[in-house]
Write a protein that holds these residues in place. Structure first.
Motif, short mmCIF file in Angstrom:
data_model
loop_
_atom_site.label_atom_id
_atom_site.label_comp_id
_atom_site.label_asym_id
_atom_site.label_seq_id
_atom_site.Cartn_x
_atom_site.Cartn_y
_atom_site.Cartn_z
N GLN A 182 0.89 -1.16 0.00
CA GLN A 182 0.00 0.00 0.00
C GLN A 182 0.93 1.21 0.00
O GLN A 182 1.94 1.21 0.68
N VAL A 183 0.57 2.23 -0.75
CA VAL A 183 1.41 3.42 -0.82
C VAL A 183 1.50 4.06 0.57
O VAL A 183 0.47 4.26 1.23
N ARG A 184 2.70 4.33 1.00
CA ARG A 184 2.96 4.94 2.32
C ARG A 184 3.97 6.06 2.17
O ARG A 184 4.79 6.06 1.27
N ALA A 219 7.54 5.22 11.21
CA ALA A 219 6.72 5.06 12.40
C ALA A 219 6.20 3.63 12.54
O ALA A 219 6.25 3.05 13.64
N LEU A 220 5.70 3.06 11.45
CA LEU A 220 5.11 1.72 11.53
C LEU A 220 6.14 0.62 11.78
O LEU A 220 5.82 -0.40 12.40
N LEU A 221 7.36 0.83 11.33
CA LEU A 221 8.42 -0.16 11.58
C LEU A 221 9.25 0.17 12.81
O LEU A 221 10.17 -0.57 13.16
N ASN A 222 8.92 1.29 13.44
CA ASN A 222 9.60 1.71 14.66
C ASN A 222 11.12 1.82 14.45
O ASN A 222 11.91 1.32 15.25
N ILE A 223 11.48 2.48 13.34
CA ILE A 223 12.89 2.75 13.08
C ILE A 223 13.06 4.26 12.90
O ILE A 223 12.12 4.94 12.51
N PRO A 224 14.23 4.80 13.23
CA PRO A 224 14.44 6.24 13.09
C PRO A 224 14.21 6.71 11.64
O PRO A 224 14.48 5.97 10.69
N LEU A 225 13.71 7.92 11.50
CA LEU A 225 13.41 8.47 10.18
C LEU A 225 14.65 8.47 9.28
O LEU A 225 14.55 8.13 8.11
N GLY A 226 15.78 8.83 9.80
CA GLY A 226 17.01 8.85 9.00
C GLY A 226 17.36 7.48 8.46
O GLY A 226 17.78 7.34 7.31
N VAL A 227 17.16 6.46 9.26
CA VAL A 227 17.43 5.08 8.83
C VAL A 227 16.45 4.69 7.73
O VAL A 227 16.83 4.11 6.71
#
Length: 104
Positions: free
Chosen positions: A46-48, A55-63
């Motif tokens: 699904q387009v995200r 947020a959904l994978l609980n990883i930092p935005l930079g990563v």
């Protein structure tokens, strides 16, 4: 996460957090790919937005930005960058991002 990104903190190409990402393949990625790649590919059926993936994978935005940019370079995902008017994001885009963040 340091090992997953090879120590990089910024993507090789400009990638906005509100850019939309979709999986470029309908098949599941095999074990030849990292579990992060597989998770992103599955989530992006699904387009995200990049921010949603983070947020959904609980990883930092930079990563998330580094991984998604790398996946695009390998042809695993498609990225749809927002259109900017005179270098500024569209107001309706910002409102949609804010609305999405509130729903999280």
């Amino acid at each position: 996460m340091y090992a997953v990104t090879g120590g990089r903190t910024a993507p090789r190409s400009g990638l906005a957090m509100e850019a939309l990402v979709s999986s470029a393949t309908s098949a599941q990625l095999g074990l030849a790919y990292t579990r992060e790649y597989r998770a992103i590919s599955e989530l992006c059926r699904q387009v995200r937005s990049v921010a949603e993936v983070s947020a959904l994978l609980n990883i930092p935005l930079g990563v998330a930005r580094v991984l998604i940019a790398d996946m695009e370079a390998e042809g695993l995902v498609r990225i749809y960058q927002p259109q900017l008017d005179a270098g500024l994001p569209d107001r309706s885009l910002l409102e949609r991002v804010l609305s999405g963040l509130r729903r999280l």
